[in-house]
Design a protein around this motif. Structure first.
Motif, PDB file in Angstrom:
ATOM      1  N   ASN A  45     -77.917  30.082 -30.315  1.00 14.84           N
ATOM      2  CA  ASN A  45     -78.084  28.634 -30.456  1.00 14.84           C
ATOM      3  C   ASN A  45     -76.940  27.850 -29.806  1.00 14.84           C
ATOM      4  O   ASN A  45     -76.265  27.046 -30.445  1.00 14.84           O
ATOM      5  N   VAL A  46     -76.753  28.082 -28.522  1.00 15.78           N
ATOM      6  CA  VAL A  46     -75.674  27.439 -27.766  1.00 15.78           C
ATOM      7  C   VAL A  46     -76.215  26.238 -26.997  1.00 15.78           C
ATOM      8  O   VAL A  46     -77.261  26.321 -26.349  1.00 15.78           O
ATOM      9  N   SER A  47     -75.499  25.118 -27.069  1.00 16.92           N
ATOM     10  CA  SER A  47     -75.883  23.906 -26.337  1.00 16.92           C
ATOM     11  C   SER A  47     -74.651  23.296 -25.678  1.00 16.92           C
ATOM     12  O   SER A  47     -73.597  23.172 -26.303  1.00 16.92           O
ATOM     13  N   PHE A  48     -74.779  22.935 -24.412  1.00 16.22           N
ATOM     14  CA  PHE A  48     -73.723  22.204 -23.699  1.00 16.22           C
ATOM     15  C   PHE A  48     -74.298  21.680 -22.393  1.00 16.22           C
ATOM     16  O   PHE A  48     -75.424  22.017 -22.014  1.00 16.22           O
ATOM     17  N   PHE A  49     -73.537  20.847 -21.704  1.00 15.93           N
ATOM     18  CA  PHE A  49     -73.964  20.353 -20.399  1.00 15.93           C
ATOM     19  C   PHE A  49     -72.788  20.402 -19.437  1.00 15.93           C
ATOM     20  O   PHE A  49     -71.627  20.452 -19.837  1.00 15.93           O
ATOM     21  N   ILE A  50     -73.118  20.405 -18.148  1.00 15.09           N
ATOM     22  CA  ILE A  50     -72.093  20.408 -17.106  1.00 15.09           C
ATOM     23  C   ILE A  50     -72.439  19.307 -16.110  1.00 15.09           C
ATOM     24  O   ILE A  50     -73.561  19.248 -15.591  1.00 15.09           O
ATOM     25  N   ARG A  51     -71.507  18.427 -15.849  1.00 22.09           N
ATOM     26  CA  ARG A  51     -71.739  17.332 -14.919  1.00 22.09           C
ATOM     27  C   ARG A  51     -71.578  17.803 -13.475  1.00 22.09           C
ATOM     28  O   ARG A  51     -70.895  18.792 -13.199  1.00 22.09           O
ATOM     29  N   LYS A  52     -72.189  17.076 -12.577  1.00 19.29           N
ATOM     30  CA  LYS A  52     -72.079  17.396 -11.158  1.00 19.29           C
ATOM     31  C   LYS A  52     -70.626  17.309 -10.707  1.00 19.29           C
ATOM     32  O   LYS A  52     -69.934  16.337 -10.993  1.00 19.29           O
ATOM     33  N   GLY A  53     -70.168  18.351 -10.019  1.00 20.23           N
ATOM     34  CA  GLY A  53     -68.828  18.351  -9.455  1.00 20.23           C
ATOM     35  C   GLY A  53     -67.722  18.740 -10.407  1.00 20.23           C
ATOM     36  O   GLY A  53     -66.559  18.804 -10.004  1.00 20.23           O
ATOM     37  N   GLU A  54     -68.034  19.026 -11.659  1.00 16.89           N
ATOM     38  CA  GLU A  54     -66.989  19.388 -12.609  1.00 16.89           C
ATOM     39  C   GLU A  54     -66.967  20.892 -12.855  1.00 16.89           C
ATOM     40  O   GLU A  54     -67.885  21.628 -12.473  1.00 16.89           O
ATOM     41  N   THR A  55     -65.895  21.342 -13.502  1.00 15.60           N
ATOM     42  CA  THR A  55     -65.767  22.738 -13.915  1.00 15.60           C
ATOM     43  C   THR A  55     -65.699  22.789 -15.432  1.00 15.60           C
ATOM     44  O   THR A  55     -64.810  22.171 -16.038  1.00 15.60           O
TER      45      THR A  55
ATOM     46  N   VAL B  48     -57.745  28.988 -17.224  1.00 10.73           N
ATOM     47  CA  VAL B  48     -58.822  28.050 -17.532  1.00 10.73           C
ATOM     48  C   VAL B  48     -58.311  26.615 -17.554  1.00 10.73           C
ATOM     49  O   VAL B  48     -58.953  25.699 -17.043  1.00 10.73           O
ATOM     50  N   LYS B  49     -57.138  26.418 -18.129  1.00  6.40           N
ATOM     51  CA  LYS B  49     -56.580  25.069 -18.193  1.00  6.40           C
ATOM     52  C   LYS B  49     -56.326  24.518 -16.790  1.00  6.40           C
ATOM     53  O   LYS B  49     -56.532  23.327 -16.533  1.00  6.40           O
ATOM     54  N   HIS B  50     -55.910  25.383 -15.893  1.00  6.80           N
ATOM     55  CA  HIS B  50     -55.562  24.949 -14.540  1.00  6.80           C
ATOM     56  C   HIS B  50     -56.779  24.458 -13.768  1.00  6.80           C
ATOM     57  O   HIS B  50     -56.707  23.473 -13.037  1.00  6.80           O
ATOM     58  N   ILE B  51     -57.912  25.126 -13.940  1.00  5.64           N
ATOM     59  CA  ILE B  51     -59.067  24.845 -13.080  1.00  5.64           C
ATOM     60  C   ILE B  51     -60.132  23.968 -13.738  1.00  5.64           C
ATOM     61  O   ILE B  51     -60.940  23.354 -13.064  1.00  5.64           O
ATOM     62  N   SER B  52     -60.138  23.877 -15.081  1.00  5.97           N
ATOM     63  CA  SER B  52     -61.262  23.257 -15.793  1.00  5.97           C
ATOM     64  C   SER B  52     -61.069  21.772 -16.038  1.00  5.97           C
ATOM     65  O   SER B  52     -59.958  21.306 -16.299  1.00  5.97           O
ATOM     66  N   ASP B  53     -62.175  21.035 -15.996  1.00  3.00           N
ATOM     67  CA  ASP B  53     -62.187  19.639 -16.434  1.00  3.00           C
ATOM     68  C   ASP B  53     -62.406  19.573 -17.943  1.00  3.00           C
ATOM     69  O   ASP B  53     -61.753  18.795 -18.637  1.00  3.00           O
ATOM     70  N   ARG B  54     -63.365  20.385 -18.423  1.00  2.00           N
ATOM     71  CA  ARG B  54     -63.599  20.513 -19.857  1.00  2.00           C
ATOM     72  C   ARG B  54     -63.639  21.995 -20.212  1.00  2.00           C
ATOM     73  O   ARG B  54     -63.878  22.845 -19.352  1.00  2.00           O
ATOM     74  N   ILE B  55     -63.420  22.299 -21.493  1.00  2.00           N
ATOM     75  CA  ILE B  55     -63.384  23.688 -21.935  1.00  2.00           C
ATOM     76  C   ILE B  55     -64.239  23.838 -23.181  1.00  2.00           C
ATOM     77  O   ILE B  55     -64.167  23.025 -24.108  1.00  2.00           O
ATOM     78  N   ALA B  56     -65.070  24.885 -23.191  1.00  2.00           N
ATOM     79  CA  ALA B  56     -65.859  25.250 -24.365  1.00  2.00           C
ATOM     80  C   ALA B  56     -65.316  26.564 -24.914  1.00  2.00           C
ATOM     81  O   ALA B  56     -65.104  27.511 -24.164  1.00  2.00           O
ATOM     82  N   VAL B  57     -65.078  26.590 -26.215  1.00  2.00           N
ATOM     83  CA  VAL B  57     -64.542  27.784 -26.880  1.00  2.00           C
ATOM     84  C   VAL B  57     -65.682  28.483 -27.602  1.00  2.00           C
ATOM     85  O   VAL B  57     -66.411  27.865 -28.388  1.00  2.00           O
ATOM     86  N   MET B  58     -65.839  29.783 -27.346  1.00  2.00           N
ATOM     87  CA  MET B  58     -66.965  30.543 -27.884  1.00  2.00           C
ATOM     88  C   MET B  58     -66.471  31.628 -28.834  1.00  2.00           C
ATOM     89  O   MET B  58     -65.448  32.279 -28.585  1.00  2.00           O
ATOM     90  N   TYR B  59     -67.195  31.795 -29.932  1.00  2.00           N
ATOM     91  CA  TYR B  59     -66.854  32.832 -30.900  1.00  2.00           C
ATOM     92  C   TYR B  59     -68.137  33.434 -31.454  1.00  2.00           C
ATOM     93  O   TYR B  59     -68.971  32.722 -32.025  1.00  2.00           O
ATOM     94  N   LEU B  60     -68.311  34.730 -31.273  1.00  2.00           N
ATOM     95  CA  LEU B  60     -69.441  35.480 -31.828  1.00  2.00           C
ATOM     96  C   LEU B  60     -70.785  34.821 -31.502  1.00  2.00           C
ATOM     97  O   LEU B  60     -71.627  34.630 -32.375  1.00  2.00           O
ATOM     98  N   GLY B  61     -70.949  34.438 -30.236  1.00  2.00           N
ATOM     99  CA  GLY B  61     -72.221  33.881 -29.799  1.00  2.00           C
ATOM    100  C   GLY B  61     -72.406  32.402 -30.060  1.00  2.00           C
ATOM    101  O   GLY B  61     -73.463  31.855 -29.740  1.00  2.00           O
ATOM    102  N   HIS B  62     -71.403  31.736 -30.618  1.00  2.00           N
ATOM    103  CA  HIS B  62     -71.502  30.312 -30.948  1.00  2.00           C
ATOM    104  C   HIS B  62     -70.414  29.530 -30.219  1.00  2.00           C
ATOM    105  O   HIS B  62     -69.296  30.024 -30.034  1.00  2.00           O
TER     106      HIS B  62
END
Length: 342
Positions: free
Chosen positions: A47-57, A233-247
């Motif tokens: 049950n994972v949900s997120f979005f990625i904008r054009k041109g972002e990491t 990840v901090k160096h290259i990413s615009d936003r960061i999602a943290v995942m744990y055990l499939g969530h």
């Protein structure tokens, strides 16, 4: 649509390239040799949900086995998702047939983690890079093919004369550059970078990350950058999602996540990053998690982080799985009260 997806949908605008809603990827566990029957399910992505904008990491981080790679492959339909939706530039990928998905692969590509296992040892670098051009019929002559391969080699920092070499003649960093060139061959819009630097020496990692950033700026690429190295990840990413055990337990802009981590698991991950200043390193708080990550074959009910939470004795999320809630602008947290308590 779940509450978490409804909440995040308010933030989705026309610049969204990839939109993942309630994605699930369960793998059946079978027993028996002749008459096999399913005895359980490994809930790799739940049950994972997120979005990625054009041109972002978007960086996707978490411990090994948490479902990061499975998420990336399910988005690209390399795995057929158990449930959920994956929209790419308005097209629902889960509803495409094999022929339509084959055409869509010109737009979505992947850079694999292992630069040694992802290249065919019987093919030259030029053939590896040029194969997508043939598959998708993007070239009209042999000369155009050679010119395009030479151009791609130059783009990733390799010499065109290396086209006739085999993978065993390259270093790990050079092999990964070949993998990047192969992904770029079809001029994609979106690339899943599946831990592209984890198998490389530290001195080479920075070069590859800088190359990916340069390519993103030059070609307007969008990345899902999967990794377990939080400093990379901090160096290259615009936003960061943290995942744990499939969530997904927390999503925030990179600087915000590092300066103001809210979920207990995120804080524990960040506390493990070594700091080169011995004075700060000696005095800062180190959060040690108890026990091991539960098995995705039998995940705990309710809050999946509860068995390792320092406040688990007082936790009231034993039955209901916390949902992602926007606690600050662009900062989403799976809102277990216990996990968010500082």
């Amino acid at each position: 649509m779940t509450t978490s997806t409804k909440s995040q949908s308010k933030k989705i605008t026309k610049d969204i390239l990839v939109n993942v809603e309630n994605l699930k990827m369960y793998f059946p566990v079978t027993s028996g040799v002749i008459l096999q029957k399913t005895v359980g399910q490994v809930k790799a992505v739940d049950n994972v949900s997120f979005f990625i904008r054009k041109g972002e990491t978007l960086g996707l981080v978490g411990e090994s086995g948490c479902g990061k790679t499975t998420t990336g492959r399910a988005i690209l339909q390399l795995y057929e998702p158990t449930e959920g939706k994956v929209q790419f530039d308005g097209t629902e990928l889960t509803e495409l047939n094999a022929s339509d998905m084959r055409s869509m692969r010109k737009e979505v590509q992947i850079i694999f983690q292992d630069p040694y296992g992802s290249l065919n040892p019987r093919m030259t670098a030029g053939d590896i890079i040029g194969e997508p051009l043939k598959v998708h019929k993007l070239i009209n002559s042999r000369q155009e093919y050679r010119d395009k391969v030479a151009e791609l080699l130059s783009i990733v920092g390799l010499s065109p004369y290396m086209a006739d070499r085999y993978p065993h003649e390259f270093s790990g960093g050079q092999r990964q550059r070949i993998g990047i060139a192969r992904a770029l061959a079809v001029n994609p819009s979106f690339i899943v970078c599946d831990e592209p630097v984890s198998a490389l020496d530290v001195s080479i990692q920075a070069q590859v990350v800088n190359l990916l950033e340069d390519l993103q700026e030059k070609f307007g690429l969008t990345y899902l950058f999967i990794a377990h190295d939080l400093s990379v990840v901090k160096h290259i990413s615009d936003r960061i999602a943290v995942m744990y055990l499939g969530h997904i337990v927390e999503i925030a802009p990179a600087n915000e996540l590092y300066s103001n981590p809210i979920h207990a698991y995120t804080r524990a991950l960040l506390s493990a990053i070594p700091i080169p200043d011995p004075t700060i390193e000696k005095t800062r708080e180190r959060i040690i998690l108890e026990g091991d990550v539960p098995s995705p074959l039998n995940p705990p009910a309710g809050c999946v982080f509860k068995p390792r939470c320092t406040k688990k004795d007082k936790c009231k999320c034993a039955e209901t799985t916390p949902i992602l809630t926007e606690v600050e602008p662009e900062h989403w947290v799976a809102n277990c009260v216990c996990c968010m308590a500082k």
